[in-house]
Design a protein around this motif. Structure first.
Motif, PDB file in Angstrom:
ATOM      1  N   ASP A  65      -6.052-100.522  66.216  1.00 44.26           N
ATOM      2  CA  ASP A  65      -7.203-101.357  65.868  1.00 44.26           C
ATOM      3  C   ASP A  65      -8.413-100.961  66.722  1.00 44.26           C
ATOM      4  OD1 ASP A  65      -8.340-103.868  64.560  1.00 44.26           O
ATOM      5  OD2 ASP A  65      -8.674-104.246  66.697  1.00 44.26           O
ATOM      6  N   PRO A  66      -9.567-100.689  66.105  1.00 41.82           N
ATOM      7  CA  PRO A  66     -10.734-100.255  66.882  1.00 41.82           C
ATOM      8  C   PRO A  66     -11.216-101.289  67.905  1.00 41.82           C
ATOM      9  CG  PRO A  66     -11.270-100.423  64.526  1.00 41.82           C
ATOM     10  CD  PRO A  66      -9.819-100.663  64.665  1.00 41.82           C
ATOM     11  N   GLY A  67     -11.165-102.569  67.545  1.00 43.00           N
ATOM     12  CA  GLY A  67     -11.560-103.619  68.498  1.00 43.00           C
ATOM     13  C   GLY A  67     -10.601-103.699  69.677  1.00 43.00           C
ATOM     14  N   ALA A  68      -9.326-103.429  69.400  1.00 41.77           N
ATOM     15  CA  ALA A  68      -8.339-103.380  70.486  1.00 41.77           C
ATOM     16  C   ALA A  68      -8.636-102.204  71.407  1.00 41.77           C
ATOM     17  CB  ALA A  68      -6.927-103.268  69.907  1.00 41.77           C
ATOM     18  N   ALA A  69      -9.029-101.060  70.801  1.00 46.75           N
ATOM     19  CA  ALA A  69      -9.339 -99.869  71.603  1.00 46.75           C
ATOM     20  C   ALA A  69     -10.558-100.114  72.489  1.00 46.75           C
ATOM     21  CB  ALA A  69      -9.567 -98.668  70.690  1.00 46.75           C
ATOM     22  N   SER A  70     -11.622-100.696  71.925  1.00 47.84           N
ATOM     23  CA  SER A  70     -12.819-100.943  72.748  1.00 47.84           C
ATOM     24  C   SER A  70     -12.533-102.004  73.814  1.00 47.84           C
ATOM     25  CB  SER A  70     -14.033-101.318  71.888  1.00 47.84           C
ATOM     26  OG  SER A  70     -13.818-102.472  71.125  1.00 47.84           O
ATOM     27  N   SER A  71     -11.672-102.969  73.496  1.00 46.74           N
ATOM     28  CA  SER A  71     -11.268-103.950  74.513  1.00 46.74           C
ATOM     29  C   SER A  71     -10.476-103.277  75.621  1.00 46.74           C
ATOM     30  CB  SER A  71     -10.422-105.071  73.882  1.00 46.74           C
ATOM     31  OG  SER A  71     -11.206-105.861  73.023  1.00 46.74           O
ATOM     32  N   GLY A  72      -9.664-102.284  75.248  1.00 44.62           N
ATOM     33  CA  GLY A  72      -8.947-101.506  76.262  1.00 44.62           C
ATOM     34  C   GLY A  72      -9.919-100.869  77.238  1.00 44.62           C
ATOM     35  N   TYR A  73     -11.026-100.338  76.710  1.00 42.59           N
ATOM     36  CA  TYR A  73     -12.055 -99.742  77.583  1.00 42.59           C
ATOM     37  C   TYR A  73     -12.707-100.803  78.462  1.00 42.59           C
ATOM     38  CZ  TYR A  73     -11.685 -95.775  74.339  1.00 42.59           C
ATOM     39  OH  TYR A  73     -11.232 -94.739  73.569  1.00 42.59           O
ATOM     40  N   LEU A  74     -12.920-101.977  77.893  1.00 40.92           N
ATOM     41  CA  LEU A  74     -13.515-103.073  78.671  1.00 40.92           C
ATOM     42  C   LEU A  74     -12.656-103.368  79.906  1.00 40.92           C
ATOM     43  CD1 LEU A  74     -15.674-105.425  78.803  1.00 40.92           C
ATOM     44  CD2 LEU A  74     -13.966-106.815  77.633  1.00 40.92           C
ATOM     45  N   PHE A  75     -11.344-103.403  79.710  1.00 42.15           N
ATOM     46  CA  PHE A  75     -10.459-103.785  80.812  1.00 42.15           C
ATOM     47  C   PHE A  75     -10.139-102.628  81.762  1.00 42.15           C
ATOM     48  CE2 PHE A  75      -9.424-107.103  77.559  1.00 42.15           C
ATOM     49  CZ  PHE A  75     -10.122-108.109  78.199  1.00 42.15           C
ATOM     50  N   THR A  76     -10.057-101.402  81.248  1.00 44.57           N
ATOM     51  CA  THR A  76      -9.828-100.284  82.181  1.00 44.57           C
ATOM     52  C   THR A  76     -11.057-100.093  83.072  1.00 44.57           C
ATOM     53  OG1 THR A  76     -10.430 -98.698  80.442  1.00 44.57           O
ATOM     54  CG2 THR A  76      -8.095 -99.002  80.850  1.00 44.57           C
ATOM     55  N   THR A  77     -12.245-100.266  82.515  1.00 42.36           N
ATOM     56  CA  THR A  77     -13.450-100.131  83.349  1.00 42.36           C
ATOM     57  C   THR A  77     -13.579-101.306  84.321  1.00 42.36           C
ATOM     58  OG1 THR A  77     -14.840-101.086  81.584  1.00 42.36           O
ATOM     59  CG2 THR A  77     -14.736 -98.674  81.733  1.00 42.36           C
ATOM     60  N   MET A  78     -13.047-102.458  83.944  1.00 41.57           N
ATOM     61  CA  MET A  78     -13.014-103.600  84.873  1.00 41.57           C
ATOM     62  C   MET A  78     -12.172-103.243  86.101  1.00 41.57           C
ATOM     63  SD  MET A  78     -11.515-107.433  84.119  1.00 41.57           S
ATOM     64  CE  MET A  78      -9.797-106.996  84.411  1.00 41.57           C
ATOM     65  N   LEU A  79     -11.031-102.615  85.857  1.00 40.30           N
ATOM     66  CA  LEU A  79     -10.176-102.175  86.984  1.00 40.30           C
ATOM     67  C   LEU A  79     -10.914-101.123  87.821  1.00 40.30           C
ATOM     68  CD1 LEU A  79      -6.600-101.779  85.450  1.00 40.30           C
ATOM     69  CD2 LEU A  79      -7.429-103.610  86.915  1.00 40.30           C
ATOM     70  N   MET A  80     -11.573-100.177  87.158  1.00 40.37           N
ATOM     71  CA  MET A  80     -12.309 -99.119  87.877  1.00 40.37           C
ATOM     72  C   MET A  80     -13.409 -99.691  88.742  1.00 40.37           C
ATOM     73  SD  MET A  80     -12.602 -96.405  84.714  1.00 40.37           S
ATOM     74  CE  MET A  80     -13.894 -95.399  85.450  1.00 40.37           C
ATOM     75  N   ALA A  81     -14.007-100.794  88.300  1.00 40.55           N
ATOM     76  CA  ALA A  81     -15.108-101.407  89.050  1.00 40.55           C
ATOM     77  C   ALA A  81     -14.606-102.206  90.261  1.00 40.55           C
ATOM     78  CB  ALA A  81     -15.930-102.311  88.136  1.00 40.55           C
ATOM     79  N   GLY A  82     -13.284-102.342  90.397  1.00 45.18           N
ATOM     80  CA  GLY A  82     -12.717-103.041  91.540  1.00 45.18           C
ATOM     81  C   GLY A  82     -12.837-104.545  91.492  1.00 45.18           C
ATOM     82  N   VAL A  83     -12.972-105.067  90.269  1.00 44.71           N
ATOM     83  CA  VAL A  83     -13.159-106.503  90.082  1.00 44.71           C
ATOM     84  C   VAL A  83     -11.946-107.313  90.562  1.00 44.71           C
ATOM     85  CG1 VAL A  83     -13.355-108.265  88.254  1.00 44.71           C
ATOM     86  CG2 VAL A  83     -14.859-106.271  88.235  1.00 44.71           C
ATOM     87  N   LEU A  84     -10.759-106.714  90.449  1.00 42.79           N
ATOM     88  CA  LEU A  84      -9.546-107.456  90.830  1.00 42.79           C
ATOM     89  C   LEU A  84      -9.119-107.206  92.267  1.00 42.79           C
ATOM     90  CD1 LEU A  84      -7.369-107.082  87.600  1.00 42.79           C
ATOM     91  CD2 LEU A  84      -8.728-109.042  88.332  1.00 42.79           C
ATOM     92  N   SER A  85      -9.818-106.278  92.973  1.00 40.87           N
ATOM     93  CA  SER A  85      -9.338-105.978  94.332  1.00 40.87           C
ATOM     94  C   SER A  85     -10.078-106.804  95.383  1.00 40.87           C
ATOM     95  CB  SER A  85      -9.495-104.487  94.615  1.00 40.87           C
ATOM     96  OG  SER A  85     -10.763-104.048  94.275  1.00 40.87           O
TER      97      SER A  85
END
Length: 194
Positions: free
Chosen positions: A174-194
């Motif tokens: 699903d394309p919306g699932a794919a773009s949401s995947g990018y939303l969350f992987t970039t959230m991890l990259m930004a260090g939001v959870l650390s």
């Protein structure tokens, strides 16, 4: 926890990822949708970038609200209202908490209210719901996000534009699932959870 710095970093990384993958997102959307998801998201994220650069909000709520407004007004199809609603719900809650788990849960609830979708219907909910749970459990990683995105491939769409092609929606992420995947992987990259 969201801060002005890591929220801006997150959105900057998300924008860069969407620009890099817009053709792929539109390819995903071609067999089961209008073929424009990548271009729509690209336009929306460019508008977010421009608005944040001009307005320079000084708090997380302002960043999230500006993002919501740009996504709602600039992204075509269902994605604009869905993503915009998620960011708007996060903005509302951010006056009381900056914890990522509750904010994403509020975003998910907003998407579900707006789109009336449930888990298993081949939509972005199929990524948002497991991600919210993993954030709450403290187990979110890139592999979990990618598994959630990939899980939509074997589903038959029963909501949204992809539901019109029925069984032919099976076998496509699903394309919306794919773009949401990018939303969350970039959230991890930004260090939001650390």
């Amino acid at each position: 926890m969201l801060t002005v710095e890591n929220t801006l970093k997150w959105l900057e990384l998300f924008d860069a990822k969407i620009q890099a993958e817009k053709d792929y997102l539109s390819e995903l959307d071609t067999p089961i949708g209008d073929g424009d998801h990548g271009n729509n998201m690209s336009r929306g994220l460019l508008a977010v970038h421009d608005a944040l650069t001009k307005q320079q909000p000084t708090d997380v709520q302002g960043i999230l609200k500006t993002t919501a407004m740009m996504l709602i007004s600039k992204v075509g199809g269902a994605s604009g209202p869905l993503y915009g609603t998620a960011f708007l719900e996060m903005a509302k809650l951010s006056s009381t908490t900056l914890e990522v788990g509750p904010l994403l849960a509020a975003g998910l609830e907003g998407i579900q209210k707006r789109g009336h979708a449930q888990v298993g219907e081949k939509t972005l909910i199929d990524v948002w719901a497991p991600v919210v749970k993993a954030v709450e459990d403290g187990t979110l990683d890139v592999a979990a996000i990618e598994a959630a995105v990939e899980s939509t491939k074997d589903m038959q769409a029963t909501k949204g534009r992809a539901s019109y092609v029925g069984e032919r929606s099976i076998g496509h992420v699903d394309p919306g699932a794919a773009s949401s995947g990018y939303l969350f992987t970039t959230m991890l990259m930004a260090g939001v959870l650390s």
